[in-house]
Design an enzyme around this catalytic site. Structure first.
Site, PDB file in Angstrom:
ATOM      1  N   CYS A 182       0.533  29.473  13.089  1.00  0.00           N
ATOM      2  CA  CYS A 182       0.797  29.786  14.478  1.00  0.00           C
ATOM      3  C   CYS A 182       2.268  30.182  14.505  1.00  0.00           C
ATOM      4  O   CYS A 182       3.123  29.436  14.033  1.00  0.00           O
ATOM      5  CB  CYS A 182       0.570  28.528  15.328  1.00  0.00           C
ATOM      6  SG  CYS A 182       1.290  28.671  16.970  1.00  0.00           S
ATOM      7  N   ASP A 215      -1.871  -5.252 -10.448  1.00  0.00           N
ATOM      8  CA  ASP A 215      -1.242  -4.099  -9.800  1.00  0.00           C
ATOM      9  C   ASP A 215      -0.203  -4.554  -8.784  1.00  0.00           C
ATOM     10  O   ASP A 215      -0.461  -4.678  -7.598  1.00  0.00           O
ATOM     11  CB  ASP A 215      -2.325  -3.256  -9.115  1.00  0.00           C
ATOM     12  CG  ASP A 215      -1.832  -1.850  -8.833  1.00  0.00           C
ATOM     13  OD1 ASP A 215      -0.722  -1.512  -9.285  1.00  0.00           O
ATOM     14  OD2 ASP A 215      -2.553  -1.100  -8.162  1.00  0.00           O
ATOM     15  N   GLU A 228      -5.650  -8.958 -21.332  1.00  0.00           N
ATOM     16  CA  GLU A 228      -5.278  -9.550 -20.041  1.00  0.00           C
ATOM     17  C   GLU A 228      -5.557  -8.557 -18.934  1.00  0.00           C
ATOM     18  O   GLU A 228      -5.582  -7.354 -19.173  1.00  0.00           O
ATOM     19  CB  GLU A 228      -3.768  -9.839 -20.007  1.00  0.00           C
ATOM     20  CG  GLU A 228      -3.321 -10.924 -20.935  1.00  0.00           C
ATOM     21  CD  GLU A 228      -1.809 -10.936 -21.069  1.00  0.00           C
ATOM     22  OE1 GLU A 228      -1.097 -10.342 -20.232  1.00  0.00           O
ATOM     23  OE2 GLU A 228      -1.343 -11.543 -22.037  1.00  0.00           O
ATOM     24  N   ASP A 239      -1.912 -29.173   5.166  1.00  0.00           N
ATOM     25  CA  ASP A 239      -0.723 -28.351   5.411  1.00  0.00           C
ATOM     26  C   ASP A 239       0.284 -29.066   6.306  1.00  0.00           C
ATOM     27  O   ASP A 239       1.491 -28.996   6.087  1.00  0.00           O
ATOM     28  CB  ASP A 239      -1.116 -27.031   6.109  1.00  0.00           C
ATOM     29  CG  ASP A 239      -1.832 -26.106   5.153  1.00  0.00           C
ATOM     30  OD1 ASP A 239      -1.984 -26.498   3.966  1.00  0.00           O
ATOM     31  OD2 ASP A 239      -2.247 -25.012   5.587  1.00  0.00           O
ATOM     32  N   CYS A 269       5.302  26.691  20.539  1.00  0.00           N
ATOM     33  CA  CYS A 269       4.057  25.915  20.386  1.00  0.00           C
ATOM     34  C   CYS A 269       4.387  24.418  20.440  1.00  0.00           C
ATOM     35  O   CYS A 269       5.170  23.919  19.632  1.00  0.00           O
ATOM     36  CB  CYS A 269       3.389  26.260  19.060  1.00  0.00           C
ATOM     37  SG  CYS A 269       2.025  25.164  18.647  1.00  0.00           S
TER      38      CYS A 269
HETATM   39  S1  IVH Z   1       2.946  -6.518 -20.586  1.00  0.00           S
HETATM   40  C1  IVH Z   1       6.318  -4.670 -23.003  1.00  0.00           C
HETATM   41  N1  IVH Z   1       0.969  -7.592 -19.198  1.00  0.00           N
HETATM   42  O1  IVH Z   1       2.178  -3.087 -16.171  1.00  0.00           O
HETATM   43  C2  IVH Z   1       5.099  -4.867 -22.234  1.00  0.00           C
HETATM   44  N2  IVH Z   1       2.243  -5.871 -18.187  1.00  0.00           N
HETATM   45  O2  IVH Z   1       3.607  -0.412 -17.829  1.00  0.00           O
HETATM   46  C3  IVH Z   1       5.346  -5.398 -20.919  1.00  0.00           C
HETATM   47  N3  IVH Z   1       1.601  -5.357 -15.896  1.00  0.00           N
HETATM   48  O3  IVH Z   1       5.387  -2.671 -15.373  1.00  0.00           O
HETATM   49  C4  IVH Z   1       4.196  -5.386 -20.059  1.00  0.00           C
HETATM   50  N4  IVH Z   1      -0.028  -6.822 -15.749  1.00  0.00           N
HETATM   51  O4  IVH Z   1       4.633  -4.987 -14.826  1.00  0.00           O
HETATM   52  C5  IVH Z   1       1.954  -6.671 -19.219  1.00  0.00           C
HETATM   53  N5  IVH Z   1      -0.770  -8.649 -18.094  1.00  0.00           N
HETATM   54  C6  IVH Z   1       0.212  -7.742 -18.103  1.00  0.00           C
HETATM   55  C7  IVH Z   1       0.496  -6.925 -16.989  1.00  0.00           C
HETATM   56  C8  IVH Z   1       1.525  -5.996 -17.077  1.00  0.00           C
HETATM   57  C9  IVH Z   1       0.654  -5.883 -15.122  1.00  0.00           C
HETATM   58  C10 IVH Z   1       2.523  -4.267 -15.516  1.00  0.00           C
HETATM   59  C11 IVH Z   1       3.941  -4.491 -15.911  1.00  0.00           C
HETATM   60  C12 IVH Z   1       4.506  -3.165 -16.312  1.00  0.00           C
HETATM   61  C13 IVH Z   1       3.295  -2.290 -16.366  1.00  0.00           C
HETATM   62  C14 IVH Z   1       3.132  -1.684 -17.751  1.00  0.00           C
END
Ligand code: IVH
Length: 668
Positions: free
Chosen positions: A422, A117, A113, A34, A427
């Protein structure tokens, strides 16, 4: 050093830093210590300061975060950023598969995939250089957060080929960074983030890119906007291409020949999920061939060729140690479960609201019970049920008290309410909660003045009512716990700034019974100043669409109290603004639209607009959108699967339109 040699060295530094960066953030294989990276970065920053003409938007020095922005520009998405339909069971997935086969036949495959989140982002590259990054926003218009995105190490500032394209992906905060951040926040007495998703979104929504730079955000790219246009024939091919350009994609993807293999993949991740260094909330399943994707098409909101399998909310078992009683701002007594601390969905949970006595009886919750806990909507901790079979006989039934735990006055239960209250206006708990409400975000939004500080100020007798906040000074604050010179200055500045707030924030902050944020806005818009509102008659109040009898009475009672008149005088003396500053109400006479002056209720599923879009359009034309159908309703717009509101409208003989009719009228 002359300009030419500086130019050569800067070019060299770009190449080196980009390379080390790629190895560290994208490949996760650090190749230099680093300290060495930092030294090269400092050298680059030094050269750019000395020769400003060598600054460039794709310089690795941008990663440390540049100047503070005033606001985020809006960005229109050329290809809309859609969301995904949800599946919650293998059966939902088989149904999805059947719908696909009806359109494209049996010859196709899926890509699975991880559903990361975080929050969706779109990245634009021009001739290989990162030029703009945006949030999803409402799907058609997002916000330009380029400066913040540049601070994310795994977003390449320059690609390995000089191509122009728009990629889409998910920005997120890894679990470890989230924990470190929340710990630091708690030590500073600040409110922690509820989950990594909120933390990532909160970081990218800051106008100072240095904050995003300090937050260790990361990204996975999962798609190319308009992929067909760049000569790719399948989604999996697209992902491999993204890899070769230097993007970070997620390795845990799988090509599956049929839906049963998809279901196996989904099930395998239910167990593996907790071991990942980042949060996922499901699995995304996509038809691989772009040709077939096109054949399947999209609905207004989501593609027909993809679906999100959502994992059920994580549930854990813990012990209920105690039930604590809290007195709210309106005197309502809320029982709160005190739990043996337990980790659930990314954070440690030790309290959960039990709402009221009836709920405790219904779920038969006893002190010492083993209980199942989850986070509702992944945010709010909730006791799901009791594991009765684990009782040892030592558990004790909970008895609601008859007197206020804070001021000891007798509690009452109004006829039509489940809550115990209450009703002592003096209070201390109610006063304290009222102060906390006053400074909260939707009210006066005084940053740095949270629950803990207010409680301290109140306990130390430094504040008794909201006007006292405006009399605070440095000397009074310096003695408080965890209160440094810097935080005092910030807090006093925030208090000062709140004096300029528009009237509705003050109105909401005062905590008038039944006046929520929305009603406060309506009242502020209608009467424009506090003085005019204070003398409003019952008829004037009730003539306003959204103000019913109950609220009108409450406003009258409030302004009828001498203490209130005094309080408002004190606030005025402290120069707190008493005027409405927001957009003017469209007066019925000023708009000749059909909607002008009418009260409209939207119900059921709309296809072409979202509820919010429809509401905004109607309001812009002088109409009023209400939440429920009553005699005051002029028109109901019923989408698909409209339910009880439609029935009620029909009973009351109110005019009902479908969405198309509404759009026709909106476009007139
Ligand atoms: S595809 C048209 N792939 O999930 C399809 N979305 O409601 C576009 N998300 O807001 C989404 N991982 O941001 C896709 N591997 C993934 C994802 C992904 C997370 C999120 C995306 C979107 C929500 C789907």
């Amino acid at each position: 050093m002359d300009l030419q040699s500086a130019k050569n060295r800067v070019r060299e530094l770009h190449t080196l830093l980009n390379h080390y960066n790629y190895q560290y953030y994208v490949l996760d294989q650090p190749s230099v210590p680093d300290a060495e990276y930092d030294q090269l970065m400092q050298e680059l920053i030094g050269l750019e300061a000395k020769f400003p003409e060598l600054n460039s938007p794709d310089s690795p020095s941008q990663r440390v975060g540049g100047g503070v922005l005033e606001s985020f520009e809006k960005v229109e998405h050329r290809v809309p950023m859609l969301s995904l339909g949800n599946a919650f069971s293998p059966q939902d997935l088989r149904d999805f598969d059947r719908r696909i086969r009806q359109v494209v036949g049996d010859d196709f495959s899926y890509v699975c995939e991880l559903k990361i989140d975080g929050l969706a982002v779109s990245l634009h590259y021009q001739d290989g250089v990162f030029v703009q990054g945006a949030t999803r926003g409402d799907g058609s218009i997002g916000e330009d957060i380029t400066a913040n995105l540049k601070t994310i190490g795994s977003i390449p500032l320059r690609l390995k080929e000089a191509v122009s394209l728009e990629v889409r992906g998910e920005a997120f905060m890894p679990k470890r960074s989230f924990e470190t951040l929340n710990k630091a926040k708690e030590e500073k007495g600040e409110e922690p983030f509820a989950n990594p998703r909120n933390a990532a979104a909160g970081s990218l929504r800051q106008l100072d890119p240095k904050i995003a730079a300090s937050r260790n955000l990361d990204v996975f790219l999962y798609g190319i906007a308009g992929a067909g246009e760049v000569g790719i024939t399948s989604h999996s091919e697209g992902l491999n291409w993204l890899d070769s350009l230097g993007f970070k994609t997620n390795r845990e993807r799988k090509l599956c020949p049929d839906i049963e293999r998809v279901i196996e993949f989904v099930e395998s991740w239910v167990e593996k999920r907790p071991n990942l260094p980042y949060e996922i909330d499901g699995i995304v399943i996509k038809v691989d061939s772009l040709g077939q994707q096109e054949e399947l098409g999209t609905t207004a909101k989501s593609p027909r060729w993809a679906i999100a399998y959502k994992f059920p909310a994580e549930e854990v078992v813990t012990t209920l140690r105690d039930i604590e009683l809290n007195v709210g701002r309106t005197g309502v007594i809320t029982p709160t479960a005190i739990l043996e601390p337990v980790r659930v969905a990314g954070t440690t949970v030790q309290r959960a609201s039990l709402h009221n006595e009836d709920l405790i009886r219904e779920k038969d919750i006893r002190l010492g019970d083993q209980v199942v806990v989850k986070k509702a909507g992944d945010i709010i901790p909730e006791v799901v049920n009791v594991l009765v079979e684990r009782r040892t006989g030592m558990e004790r039934e909970f008895v609601m008290p008859t007197h206020c735990p804070e001021c000891e006055s007798e509690l009452v239960r109004f006829e039509d309410e489940v809550a115990l209250r209450c009703i002592n206006p003096k209070c201390p708990a109610q006063i304290r909660e009222g102060l906390i409400h006053f400074v909260s975000r939707n009210a006066m939004n005084i940053e740095g003045l949270g629950e803990k500080v207010i409680s301290q100020l109140f306990a130390e007798n430094l504040i008794h009512d909201v006007a006292d906040l405006y009399k605070l000074n440095r000397e009074q604050l310096i003695g408080l716990e965890r209160m440094g010179e810097k935080s005092i200055q910030k807090m006093l500045a925030a208090i000062e700034a709140s004096k300029e707030n528009s009237l509705e924030k003050l109105l909401f902050g005062l905590g008038i019974r039944h006046v929520g944020a929305k009603a406060a806005k309506t009242l502020a818009m209608e009467f424009e100043t506090m003085d005019r509102l204070a003398v409003a008659t019952s008829e004037e109040l009730k003539a306003i669409n959204e103000i019913g009898e109950k609220m009108a009475d409450s406003v009258l009672t409030y302004f009828g109290m001498d203490e209130v008149t005094e309080l408002i005088e004190e606030l005025k003396a402290a120069s707190v603004n008493m005027q409405y500053k927001g957009p003017k109400r469209v007066l019925a006479e000023e708009s000749d639209s059909f909607f002008s002056g009418k009260t409209i209720v939207l119900t059921g599923k709309l296809e072409q607009l979202t509820r919010n879009e429809a509401k905004e359009k109607i309001e812009a034309l002088g109409g009023n959108v209400a939440g429920s159908v009553s005699k005051k309703t002029d028109l109901v717009i019923a989408g698909e699967d409209a339910g009880s509101k439609l029935t009620k409208a029909e009973e009351l003989g109110i005019e009902v339109w479908n969405e198309e009719r509404m759009i026709e009228e909106l476009n007139k």
